[in-house]
Design a protein around this motif. Structure first.
Motif, PDB file in Angstrom:
ATOM      1  N   SER A   1       0.859  -1.259   0.056  1.00  0.00           N
ATOM      2  CA  SER A   1      -0.086  -0.156   0.057  1.00  0.00           C
ATOM      3  C   SER A   1       0.808   1.158   0.072  1.00  0.00           C
ATOM      4  O   SER A   1       0.318   2.336  -0.481  1.00  0.00           O
ATOM      5  CB  SER A   1      -0.899  -0.048   1.097  1.00  0.00           C
ATOM      6  OG  SER A   1      -0.317   0.143   2.365  1.00  0.00           O
ATOM      7  N   GLN A   2       1.887   1.148   0.639  1.00  0.00           N
ATOM      8  CA  GLN A   2       2.779   2.400   0.578  1.00  0.00           C
ATOM      9  C   GLN A   2       4.016   2.520  -0.688  1.00  0.00           C
ATOM     10  O   GLN A   2       4.042   3.620  -1.267  1.00  0.00           O
ATOM     11  CB  GLN A   2       3.935   2.311   1.709  1.00  0.00           C
ATOM     12  CG  GLN A   2       3.181   2.252   2.993  1.00  0.00           C
ATOM     13  CD  GLN A   2       4.099   2.270   4.182  1.00  0.00           C
ATOM     14  OE1 GLN A   2       5.228   2.968   4.036  1.00  0.00           O
ATOM     15  NE2 GLN A   2       3.725   1.686   5.441  1.00  0.00           N
TER      16      GLN A   2
ATOM     17  N   GLY B   1       3.066   0.830  -3.738  1.00  0.00           N
ATOM     18  CA  GLY B   1       2.177   0.424  -5.161  1.00  0.00           C
ATOM     19  C   GLY B   1       2.448  -0.960  -5.649  1.00  0.00           C
ATOM     20  O   GLY B   1       3.266  -1.580  -5.142  1.00  0.00           O
ATOM     21  N   PRO B   2       2.092  -0.907  -6.941  1.00  0.00           N
ATOM     22  CA  PRO B   2       1.922  -2.211  -7.623  1.00  0.00           C
ATOM     23  C   PRO B   2       3.595  -2.839  -7.742  1.00  0.00           C
ATOM     24  O   PRO B   2       4.131  -2.085  -8.347  1.00  0.00           O
ATOM     25  CB  PRO B   2       1.253  -2.001  -8.883  1.00  0.00           C
ATOM     26  CG  PRO B   2       0.481  -0.925  -8.574  1.00  0.00           C
ATOM     27  CD  PRO B   2       0.983   0.108  -7.887  1.00  0.00           C
ATOM     28  N   SER B   3       3.589  -3.985  -7.601  1.00  0.00           N
ATOM     29  CA  SER B   3       5.061  -4.551  -7.435  1.00  0.00           C
ATOM     30  C   SER B   3       5.006  -6.017  -7.687  1.00  0.00           C
ATOM     31  O   SER B   3       3.905  -6.815  -7.707  1.00  0.00           O
ATOM     32  CB  SER B   3       5.620  -4.270  -5.979  1.00  0.00           C
ATOM     33  OG  SER B   3       5.533  -3.073  -5.375  1.00  0.00           O
TER      34      SER B   3
ATOM     35  N   GLU C   1      -4.811  -5.636  -7.037  1.00  0.00           N
ATOM     36  CA  GLU C   1      -4.498  -4.412  -7.889  1.00  0.00           C
ATOM     37  C   GLU C   1      -3.059  -3.952  -7.493  1.00  0.00           C
ATOM     38  O   GLU C   1      -2.354  -3.259  -8.360  1.00  0.00           O
ATOM     39  CB  GLU C   1      -5.463  -3.324  -7.500  1.00  0.00           C
ATOM     40  CG  GLU C   1      -5.430  -2.449  -6.044  1.00  0.00           C
ATOM     41  CD  GLU C   1      -5.823  -3.492  -5.308  1.00  0.00           C
ATOM     42  OE1 GLU C   1      -5.883  -2.868  -4.013  1.00  0.00           O
ATOM     43  OE2 GLU C   1      -6.385  -4.609  -5.431  1.00  0.00           O
ATOM     44  N   LEU C   2      -2.534  -4.496  -6.463  1.00  0.00           N
ATOM     45  CA  LEU C   2      -1.270  -4.046  -5.968  1.00  0.00           C
ATOM     46  C   LEU C   2      -0.094  -4.989  -6.221  1.00  0.00           C
ATOM     47  O   LEU C   2       0.971  -4.939  -6.106  1.00  0.00           O
ATOM     48  CB  LEU C   2      -1.202  -3.853  -4.386  1.00  0.00           C
ATOM     49  CG  LEU C   2      -2.111  -2.650  -3.983  1.00  0.00           C
ATOM     50  CD1 LEU C   2      -1.904  -2.504  -2.383  1.00  0.00           C
ATOM     51  CD2 LEU C   2      -1.451  -1.341  -4.358  1.00  0.00           C
TER      52      LEU C   2
END
Length: 341
Positions: free
Chosen positions: A179-180, A182-184, A205-206
């Protein structure tokens, strides 16, 4: 009088190529106010932005994030190689492991750290273990008392005794980290796999893709008083539709709609003894509607590896295979593709 010839020493930084990188560290936290816990995260990134997604490397059971940074003999680990190839990398210490503080009231009891004999069984089997003959990519001694084997043993951490607690905390840690940042891309090893399954299931989504290196399995595995993979791949619930305990029809197994939209690969070696367990994990994922691919290293010209594949002799070549899959799966993957090799 005898004279001793001076040793010729080469400091590690002398032989390592110059690379311009950025690095930092921070904490992620979760939990109720009176039981708030923290996990340590280190990150490294290329000196300039490359546009490539971040990679989160989740270590295995009893390990720590250092498992990804260097090999027992001091070669660059997957984290360093990924940065050199243009990827930002995040290295969390799973809750209660490494530099992430252990709190008995949060994490519960811990098991003793693995002994040299246990590390040998898992990573460096000896005769008469049938895996020994096939395990040709272990480049060091298999016995305690040698620098590389002792370095491997020194990295071993106590594991949390209660499997459901560990999986819940791992999931919370990774979800908060994602959440910190982003998508990874999430790459897990061994018992760290649950964090990847749960985060992709809860926050697809992340998660750009999941690569599980010889994940904890097979599905529904019973680990005795530690607990069981009661929900197939995890010891805590995933978002099955219908709920897993309601799915009695073998011809219509429950699905994982969140995870089904995320590219998944399982990486298996030929000398670890985990081939059948990984095939069972892939079958479970396919039945749940997840398009999981199987990267069996001998099929890619890389035989002889064991469970410590991420730091054995051809570790960078193994990473190249994984990187190729990631690039293909995240740029041109057909909607209905999902194969085993």
């Amino acid at each position: 009088m005898t004279t001793t010839q001076p040793r010729t020493l080469t400091a590690p930084h002398v032989s390592h190529p110059a690379v311009h990188i950025r690095r930092g560290e921070f904490w992620v936290s979760a939990g109720a106010a009176d039981k708030r816990w923290m996990s340590y995260v280190r990150w490294e990134a290329p000196g300039i932005e490359t546009g490539k997604p971040a990679v989160v490397l989740v270590h295995g059971g009893g390990g720590q994030s250092l498992d990804w940074t260097l090999t027992p003999d001091g070669r660059p680990g997957w984290a360093s190689v990924l940065v050199e190839r243009g990827y930002p990398v995040y290295l969390p210490d799973r809750p209660g492991h490494g530099r992430s503080p252990y709190r008995p009231d949060v994490h519960g009891d811990r098991l003793p750290a693995a002994s040299p004999a246990q590390m040998q069984t898992l990573f460096a089997p000896t005769e008469p273990d049938p895996r020994r003959r096939a395990h040709t990519q272990w480049p060091w001694s298999r016995n305690a008392g040698t620098p590389e084997f002792d370095a491997l043993t020194a990295s071993a951490q106590p594991m949390l005794h209660d499997l459901p607690t560990g999986h819940r905390l791992d999931s919370e840690m990774l979800s908060e980290l994602l959440s910190q940042i982003g998508p990874s891309i999430v790459i897990t090893h061994s018992a760290g796999a649950a964090a990847g399954w749960l985060s992709a299931d809860q926050h697809p989504e992340l998660v750009v893709a999941v690569v599980a290196i010889e994940p904890l399995g097979p599905p529904l595995r019973d680990l005795g008083d530690r607990g069981q993979l009661e929900f197939g791949l995890t010891a805590i619930p995933m978002n099955f539709v219908p709920k897993l305990d309601q799915a009695l029809d073998e011809d219509n197994p429950p699905k994982l709609p969140g995870l089904s939209g995320v590219p998944v690969a399982i990486v298996t070696t030929d000398a670890s003894g985990r081939y059948d367990a990984d095939l069972a994990t892939i079958r479970f994922l396919h039945r749940a509607g997840v398009k999981a691919d199987h990267i069996y290293l001998p099929d890619h010209g890389l035989p002889g590896h064991g469970h410590g594949v991420i730091y054995e002799r051809n570790s960078s070549d193994v990473l190249t295979i994984v990187q190729s899959w990631i690039e293909a799966a995240t740029t041109s993957r057909p909607p209905d593709e999902g194969t085993t090799q």
